[in-house]
Design an enzyme around this catalytic site. Structure first.
Site, PDB file in Angstrom:
ATOM      1  N   ASP A  99       0.836  -1.202   0.000  1.00 61.60           N
ATOM      2  CA  ASP A  99       0.000   0.000   0.000  1.00 61.60           C
ATOM      3  C   ASP A  99       0.869   1.249   0.000  1.00 61.60           C
ATOM      4  O   ASP A  99       2.066   1.216  -0.345  1.00 61.60           O
ATOM      5  CB  ASP A  99      -0.963  -0.056   1.204  1.00 61.60           C
ATOM      6  CG  ASP A  99      -2.279   0.664   0.956  1.00 61.60           C
ATOM      7  OD1 ASP A  99      -2.309   1.899   1.102  1.00 61.60           O
ATOM      8  OD2 ASP A  99      -3.275   0.005   0.608  1.00 61.60           O
ATOM      9  N   ASP A 100       0.317   2.354   0.404  1.00 61.70           N
ATOM     10  CA  ASP A 100       0.924   3.682   0.376  1.00 61.70           C
ATOM     11  C   ASP A 100       2.304   3.705   1.074  1.00 61.70           C
ATOM     12  O   ASP A 100       2.461   3.132   2.150  1.00 61.70           O
ATOM     13  CB  ASP A 100      -0.040   4.624   1.118  1.00 61.70           C
ATOM     14  CG  ASP A 100       0.294   6.073   0.920  1.00 61.70           C
ATOM     15  OD1 ASP A 100       1.322   6.371   0.297  1.00 61.70           O
ATOM     16  OD2 ASP A 100      -0.499   6.904   1.396  1.00 61.70           O
ATOM     17  N   LYS A 159      -4.045  -0.936  -6.741  1.00 54.31           N
ATOM     18  CA  LYS A 159      -5.071  -0.228  -5.964  1.00 54.31           C
ATOM     19  C   LYS A 159      -4.940   1.242  -6.334  1.00 54.31           C
ATOM     20  O   LYS A 159      -3.922   1.861  -6.052  1.00 54.31           O
ATOM     21  CB  LYS A 159      -4.837  -0.458  -4.473  1.00 54.31           C
ATOM     22  CG  LYS A 159      -5.841   0.255  -3.562  1.00 54.31           C
ATOM     23  CD  LYS A 159      -5.580  -0.175  -2.108  1.00 54.31           C
ATOM     24  CE  LYS A 159      -6.384   0.608  -1.098  1.00 54.31           C
ATOM     25  NZ  LYS A 159      -5.998   0.270   0.287  1.00 54.31           N
ATOM     26  N   TRP A 160      -5.956   1.795  -6.996  1.00 51.87           N
ATOM     27  CA  TRP A 160      -5.948   3.200  -7.436  1.00 51.87           C
ATOM     28  C   TRP A 160      -6.725   3.998  -6.397  1.00 51.87           C
ATOM     29  O   TRP A 160      -7.937   3.871  -6.284  1.00 51.87           O
ATOM     30  CB  TRP A 160      -6.595   3.304  -8.818  1.00 51.87           C
ATOM     31  CG  TRP A 160      -6.704   4.696  -9.368  1.00 51.87           C
ATOM     32  CD1 TRP A 160      -7.204   5.797  -8.745  1.00 51.87           C
ATOM     33  CD2 TRP A 160      -6.323   5.142 -10.676  1.00 51.87           C
ATOM     34  NE1 TRP A 160      -7.161   6.883  -9.567  1.00 51.87           N
ATOM     35  CE2 TRP A 160      -6.630   6.515 -10.767  1.00 51.87           C
ATOM     36  CE3 TRP A 160      -5.770   4.506 -11.792  1.00 51.87           C
ATOM     37  CZ2 TRP A 160      -6.402   7.270 -11.920  1.00 51.87           C
ATOM     38  CZ3 TRP A 160      -5.547   5.258 -12.942  1.00 51.87           C
ATOM     39  CH2 TRP A 160      -5.856   6.631 -12.994  1.00 51.87           C
ATOM     40  N   ASP A 161      -6.013   4.812  -5.663  1.00 49.24           N
ATOM     41  CA  ASP A 161      -6.615   5.551  -4.542  1.00 49.24           C
ATOM     42  C   ASP A 161      -6.828   7.009  -4.932  1.00 49.24           C
ATOM     43  O   ASP A 161      -6.211   7.528  -5.878  1.00 49.24           O
ATOM     44  CB  ASP A 161      -5.657   5.449  -3.342  1.00 49.24           C
ATOM     45  CG  ASP A 161      -6.362   5.616  -2.003  1.00 49.24           C
ATOM     46  OD1 ASP A 161      -7.526   6.045  -1.981  1.00 49.24           O
ATOM     47  OD2 ASP A 161      -5.713   5.324  -0.968  1.00 49.24           O
ATOM     48  N   MET A 162      -7.666   7.719  -4.188  1.00 50.34           N
ATOM     49  CA  MET A 162      -7.942   9.145  -4.437  1.00 50.34           C
ATOM     50  C   MET A 162      -8.376   9.715  -3.095  1.00 50.34           C
ATOM     51  O   MET A 162      -9.468   9.420  -2.627  1.00 50.34           O
ATOM     52  CB  MET A 162      -9.061   9.230  -5.465  1.00 50.34           C
ATOM     53  CG  MET A 162      -9.251  10.563  -6.127  1.00 50.34           C
ATOM     54  SD  MET A 162     -10.380  11.631  -5.235  1.00 50.34           S
ATOM     55  CE  MET A 162     -10.704  12.880  -6.438  1.00 50.34           C
ATOM     56  N   ASN A 163      -7.487  10.507  -2.482  1.00 47.60           N
ATOM     57  CA  ASN A 163      -7.714  10.830  -1.076  1.00 47.60           C
ATOM     58  C   ASN A 163      -8.066  12.267  -0.739  1.00 47.60           C
ATOM     59  O   ASN A 163      -7.970  12.661   0.417  1.00 47.60           O
ATOM     60  CB  ASN A 163      -6.481  10.424  -0.263  1.00 47.60           C
ATOM     61  CG  ASN A 163      -6.456   8.933  -0.021  1.00 47.60           C
ATOM     62  OD1 ASN A 163      -7.410   8.379   0.504  1.00 47.60           O
ATOM     63  ND2 ASN A 163      -5.397   8.274  -0.450  1.00 47.60           N
ATOM     64  N   CYS A 196     -10.446   2.888  -5.184  1.00 48.93           N
ATOM     65  CA  CYS A 196     -10.515   3.230  -3.774  1.00 48.93           C
ATOM     66  C   CYS A 196     -10.518   4.749  -3.710  1.00 48.93           C
ATOM     67  O   CYS A 196      -9.911   5.410  -4.557  1.00 48.93           O
ATOM     68  CB  CYS A 196      -9.264   2.667  -3.092  1.00 48.93           C
ATOM     69  SG  CYS A 196      -9.041   3.202  -1.392  1.00 48.93           S
ATOM     70  N   ASP A 212     -13.026   2.437   4.551  1.00 54.23           N
ATOM     71  CA  ASP A 212     -11.885   2.286   5.450  1.00 54.23           C
ATOM     72  C   ASP A 212     -12.320   1.704   6.790  1.00 54.23           C
ATOM     73  O   ASP A 212     -11.481   1.375   7.623  1.00 54.23           O
ATOM     74  CB  ASP A 212     -11.196   3.643   5.675  1.00 54.23           C
ATOM     75  CG  ASP A 212     -10.177   3.929   4.577  1.00 54.23           C
ATOM     76  OD1 ASP A 212      -9.822   2.988   3.843  1.00 54.23           O
ATOM     77  OD2 ASP A 212      -9.739   5.086   4.467  1.00 54.23           O
TER      78      ASP A 212
HETATM   79  C1  DGJ Z   1      -7.016   5.476   1.865  1.00 52.09           C
HETATM   80  C2  DGJ Z   1      -7.380   4.049   1.592  1.00 52.09           C
HETATM   81  O1  DGJ Z   1      -8.751   3.862   1.738  1.00 52.09           O
HETATM   82  C3  DGJ Z   1      -6.588   3.146   2.527  1.00 52.09           C
HETATM   83  O2  DGJ Z   1      -6.966   1.813   2.330  1.00 52.09           O
HETATM   84  C4  DGJ Z   1      -5.130   3.345   2.267  1.00 52.09           C
HETATM   85  O3  DGJ Z   1      -4.796   2.905   0.986  1.00 52.09           O
HETATM   86  C5  DGJ Z   1      -4.764   4.799   2.455  1.00 52.09           C
HETATM   87  N1  DGJ Z   1      -5.600   5.660   1.680  1.00 52.09           N
HETATM   88  C6  DGJ Z   1      -3.328   5.038   2.079  1.00 52.09           C
HETATM   89  O4  DGJ Z   1      -2.989   6.346   2.112  1.00 52.09           O
END
Ligand code: DGJ
Length: 752
Positions: A390-391, A500-504, A550, A572
């Site tokens: 992961d990250d 896993k393509w994330d967007m936070n 994600c 999460d």
């Molecule tokens: C948000 C994701 O939902 C988590 O599972 C994880 O990948 C974190 N970001 C990592 O920054």
């Protein structure tokens, strides 16, 4: 044939209450009747060119439903009653109402021309009917995500309307599926005029229901509490949901339903609407003056504008409409079938996904090659099939304050390099997956030093940080090319089999350094199209890679994303009890095969609750199963349960992934328990899951009625070894006995 067109000539007597005259007039109209499995949908192009909505609901054999149009009833007489045109406009049930011409209900369409005028009047000019389903293409940018069907699976009606004043042509596209209660809609605009027009609002669908006797269902929440189902009776005025964040959002999902007041899981009428889109959306039900209900859904018009120069095309995303005469459960199963068969693509569409272990909750940013290999080693011995890093593996990222945009390996952390790590994991017999957040840029990154102008921003304004990061301007192809180029280098450097393509974070100061002033308000939508473009390249160039979407948990759990990734991280919040609500709400529209669900450590990191390892497994099994914990450090008893859990998942996943889901319990209504079932399409087997939230003294055993079985077949229960008829199991039920808080059981039923 599923779509029928008829020319109808009718005689009406024109009721005039002032004079009591019975003047007769004829009306020639075109009636379109769409049949999708057990659904009928009818609309009519009146002689005036107005598109009237006629009927939507259970299948009706009659060819001609034009009697439902209230022509002749004052004031529904556009042809002869010009003096009451305003009332006609504000009361007639329409298909795609425009702003500014007397319909004061929520419009589907609104423009602004070069003179600053916003009224427009779309009227029917022609239509065509053909087999199959067209793609939705935004020229020069991307093909939008949408459901697909071949010539034997669906039929399409395209109705072309024109606004004479501006020259805008709107093609309303309806597709009826033969074997599913599904009708999809979208709209294609073409500027056939000589002057530019600003599109201020373009909904993908509108329907005027003849009643207000419905409950309104939405899926709402926040971070770690996504898609919690809410239901309330419609009331006078407007009720709706939207997103203004640049993504479909944690807070509201682009799904609404109208259900009859008596509707439950198994009976009553349900109309579900889902937008195949991942950005700002708008969905609303409006109860009007005469207790009718107008439903509209589309891209959010808030802060939206799209300049359409002469000859240019704008493609609105697809809205999916599902009708069920057998309750909410059947509506959900239709969505599930549609998305599993006609939206999700790629190699994993019909395949069990590898059981993964993700290091996020195990290590957060605190890991290196050795740590990952130690997790992989232990995991492989327990039967887990893939390690997801992961990250924290790139740039110089040791916390969430840097390096987004620097998609090269953090060598002092990933000692020996990425290829070494992946090879070591592969040697253990496991696949390797990796995390990216491709839409983001950290102020502390090499990319930002080089290209500060690539972040979304308004020059001269402070840029709002969120999680110490900015959003990249994906409307700019140069940005997309650069990010994708970096991703490609990583993907080509080692045997990576999952992303896993994330967007936070969400968008702020929405401005682009490259778009001209008169196209700045297009950025919200151009951003989403840019994301689709990169996902499209990724899934085309790497068809073997399993993509999981994600967004800070489940903020982009939408049908647009399902077009690219067969699974999406649901939330999460990995606590098994919280997940009951989240997964229940998600299942209202989306299939279990798409729900990312993991067994995590206890006390749970989000809510601090401790639940039995078995319960965590049973709840996570209703999705794409995996683990999110440090398997080298969890209690030995828990670890020892993993091999059996893995085998259980492998055994039941085909049924869960492809079967029909029935919700039996409802934690929303009863805090004490939840239960659900998956039944094979041929009804040969079923899996029942029960979770007791809180134990009660006299609740040692509960009688629970099963669903979806063949009443005449006999089933063997894995719990008792006894054989009962489907009829007994569904009408009388089974006794389910578990003891204690947060306990659970699964029981399989096999037809003999
Ligand atoms: C948000 C994701 O939902 C988590 O599972 C994880 O990948 C974190 N970001 C990592 O920054």
């Amino acid at each position: 044939m599923s779509i029928k067109e008829q020319s109808i000539k009718k005689e009406y007597s024109q009721y005039r209450w002032q004079t009591n005259s019975d003047e007769i007039f004829t009306e020639e109209m075109k009636l379109f009747t769409l049949n999708a499995k057990d659904t009928t949908y009818a609309l009519a192009a009146l002689e005036s060119g107005h598109l009237a909505h006629v009927y939507y609901g259970k299948h009706i054999e009659d060819d001609d439903l034009s009697y439902l149009i209230r022509l002749g009833e004052n004031p529904y007489t556009p042809k002869v009653n010009k003096r009451d045109m305003g009332t006609f406009m504000d009361t007639t049930p329409f298909e795609y109402p425009c702003h500014g011409i007397g319909d004061y209900r929520e419009p589907c369409f609104m423009i602004m021309d070069e003179d600053g005028m916003s009224s427009c009047d779309l009227r029917y000019v022609s239509h065509k009917i053909y087999k199959g389903k067209p793609q939705i293409v935004q020229p020069d940018i991307v093909t939008l995500p949408a459901t697909f069907a071949d010539e034997n699976e669906a039929e399409t009606l395209e109705i072309t309307c024109v606004d004479k004043h501006s020259g805008i042509e709107a093609v309303l596209i309806y597709t009826a599926f033969n074997d599913l209660d599904v009708i999809t809609r979208s709209v294609r605009l073409v500027n056939k005029g000589e002057r530019a027009v600003n599109i201020r609002r373009v909904m993908s669908m509108g329907i005027d229901f003849d009643s207000d006797q419905y409950d309104f269902i939405t899926l709402n929440g926040s971070w770690a509490r996504e898609r919690i189902m809410e239901r309330s009776p419609l009331h006078h005025g407007k009720q709706g949901i939207d997103s203004v964040k640049g993504e479909s959002s944690h807070q509201n999902n682009p799904f609404i339903a109208l259900v009859s007041h008596n509707a439950d899981e198994d009976m009553g009428e349900a109309y579900g609407f889902n937008l195949v889109y991942s950005g700002n959306f708008f969905a609303q039900a409006e109860v009007t003056q005469h207790k009718k209900t107008r439903v509209v859904m589309g891209i959010n018009h808030f802060d939206f504008n799209w300049l359409l120069e002469p000859g240019e095309v704008f493609a609105a995303p697809e809205a999916v409409m599902v009708y069920s005469s057998q309750g909410i459960g059947n509506m959900s199963r239709t969505f599930h079938d549609l998305y599993r068969q006609h939206l999700i693509r790629g190699e994993y569409k019909d395949k069990r996904r590898p059981i993964l272990i993700n290091n996020w909750e195990a290590t957060y940013f605190n890991f290196d090659t050795d740590k990952l290999i130690s997790i992989a080693k232990q995991a492989s011995e327990l039967g887990i099939e893939m390690l997801v890093m992961d990250d924290g593996w790139f740039g110089h990222r040791d916390s969430d304050n840097s390096s987004l945009g620097d998609w090269f390996v953090y060598e002092s952390k990933i000692k020996g390099g990425l290829k070494y790590l992946v090879d070591e994991v592969n040697k253990l017999g496991m696949k390797f997956g990796i995390w990216f957040e491709p839409e983001m840029i950290s102020p502390d990154s090499e990319l930002f030093k080089k290209h500060p102008e690539w972040a979304i921003q308004i020059q001269g304004m402070d840029m709002t940080q969120s999680r110490e990061q900015y959003v990249l301007d994906y409307s700019n192809k140069e940005v997309r090319d650069c990010i994708y180029g970096m991703m490609k280098k990583i993907l080509d450097s080692a045997n990576i089999e999952y992303i896993k393509w994330d967007m936070n974070r969400q968008l702020t100061e929405v401005g682009s350094t490259t778009l001209p002033a008169n196209r700045q308000r297009e950025l919200w939508h151009r951003y989403v199209l840019g994301v689709y473009d990169v996902m499209n390249r990724l899934t085309t160039d790497y068809p073997h890679i399993l993509l999981e979407n994600c967004s800070g948990g489940g903020a982009r759990f939408d049908a647009g994303m399902l077009y690219y990734s067969p699974q999406i991280w649901t939330s999460d919040d990995t606590d098994a009890i919280e997940r009951l609500k989240i997964q229940h709400g998600t299942s209202i529209c989306y299939p279990a095969s798409a729900m990312g669900a993991h067994v995590s450590d206890c006390p749970n990191h989000t809510v601090g609750r401790s639940t039995p390892f078995a319960t965590r497994g049973h709840v996570a099994m209703v999705g794409t199963f995996g683990y999110e914990l440090d398997v080298t450090r969890i209690p030995e008893n828990d670890r020892n349960m993993i091999p059996a859990q893995v085998e259980e998942f492998k055994k039941y996943n085909p049924l869960i992934r492809t079967g029909d889901q029935y919700r039996i319990g409802n934690v929303f209504e009863d805090n004490m328990w939840d239960a659900w079932m998956f039944v094979a399409k041929d009804k040969s087997e079923a899996l029942f899951t029960f979770v007791q939230v809180l134990g009660r003294p006299n609740y040692r055993s509960r009688r629970i009625k099963l669903k979806g079985l063949d009443p005449d077949a006999k089933y063997l229960s894995s719990a008792t070894g006894e054989v009962h008829s489907g009829s007994a199991l569904m009408n009388a039920g089974i006794n389910v006995s578990v003891h204690g808080d947060f306990t659970s059981t699964i029981i399989s039923f096999t037809r003999i």
